[in-house]
Design a protein around this motif. Structure first.
Motif, PDB file in Angstrom:
ATOM      1  N   PHE A  50       0.843  -1.198   0.000  1.00 33.86           N
ATOM      2  CA  PHE A  50       0.000   0.000   0.000  1.00 33.86           C
ATOM      3  C   PHE A  50       0.878   1.248   0.000  1.00 33.86           C
ATOM      4  O   PHE A  50       1.925   1.282   0.650  1.00 33.86           O
ATOM      5  N   LYS A  51       0.416   2.282  -0.709  1.00 35.92           N
ATOM      6  CA  LYS A  51       1.179   3.529  -0.793  1.00 35.92           C
ATOM      7  C   LYS A  51       1.091   4.337   0.494  1.00 35.92           C
ATOM      8  O   LYS A  51       1.968   5.154   0.771  1.00 35.92           O
ATOM      9  N   GLU A  55      -4.697   4.660   0.909  1.00 40.42           N
ATOM     10  CA  GLU A  55      -4.916   3.523   0.017  1.00 40.42           C
ATOM     11  C   GLU A  55      -5.412   2.306   0.778  1.00 40.42           C
ATOM     12  O   GLU A  55      -6.299   1.588   0.298  1.00 40.42           O
ATOM     13  N   ASP A  58      -9.020   2.839   1.560  1.00 39.32           N
ATOM     14  CA  ASP A  58      -9.822   2.566   0.362  1.00 39.32           C
ATOM     15  C   ASP A  58     -10.052   1.064   0.200  1.00 39.32           C
ATOM     16  O   ASP A  58     -11.149   0.623  -0.161  1.00 39.32           O
TER      17      ASP A  58
END
Length: 208
Positions: A50-51, A55, A58
């Motif tokens: 994950f960034k 994210e 989400d």
């Protein structure tokens, strides 16, 4: 740290850890350090999947929508007598999902709106997906003569608002009703709100 997890297992581990962190601290207070502590992984491992916090949040919302959608069965078009049982089953499955996963439900219902424009937009998109699903269900019910006529946009918003508050109070309120009562009262509420007048008496008997 568990070094032998597959990519899918590691991603699931991080998602589950983020749900615990978001549920305990809320979105705004949760830091990446809280998530990796819950998961028992290094910071570098997190960024392989994950960034950042946005994210993974989400991903949590997408997972929850897919789970809610997965509990809903289409109403049988060729067997009107089975519609009440199908509707009751849908309500029961959604109730079980939300009440069995209190941290997910808390994240969904307890986040403050207005503190973060991007978070607001993500929650808005989530609820718009749910509203679209409700609107399509209302339209199908109207075509089958099961649902009364009306403004489906307003009806869908009203139904979602009622359901959100029932589940919110059931999980976070001072008085927590038993699950069977929650399901039964939601069923009665939906029947009273949207059923076609010609079949409402029969449905109300089933709800007693």
């Amino acid at each position: 740290m568990s070094p032998h997890l597959s990519k899918e297992e590691r991603q699931r581990q991080l998602l589950e850890a983020s749900i615990r962190a978001f549920g305990a601290l809320g979105y705004h207070r949760t830091q990446i350090s809280d998530i990796i502590k819950e998961a028992g992984v290094a910071r570098g491992t997190f960024y392989l999947y994950f960034k950042g916090k946005r994210e993974i949040f989400d991903a949590v919302m997408t997972q929850l929508f897919d789970q809610v959608k997965g509990q809903i069965r289409d109403l049988p078009r060729d067997a009107a007598d089975k519609i009440p049982d199908q509707l009751l089953g849908n309500i029961e499955r959604i109730a079980n999902l939300l009440l069995d996963n209190p941290l997910l439900t808390k994240i969904l219902f307890n986040e403050s709106v207005g503190l973060d424009a991007e978070l607001d937009e993500r929650l808005r998109k989530f609820y718009e997906q749910i509203l679209d699903y409700i609107r399509r269900g209302l339209k199908q019910g109207q075509e089958m003569g099961f649902v009364r006529g009306g403004n489906n946009q307003i009806l869908s918003i009203a139904l979602l608002g009622c359901l959100k508050e029932v589940f919110y109070q059931s999980l976070l309120g001072t008085e927590k009703p038993n699950r069977q009562s929650v399901v039964q009262e939601i069923f009665r509420l939906v029947i009273a709100a949207i059923s076609h007048p010609t079949i409402r008496p029969a449905l109300e008997k089933l709800a007693m």
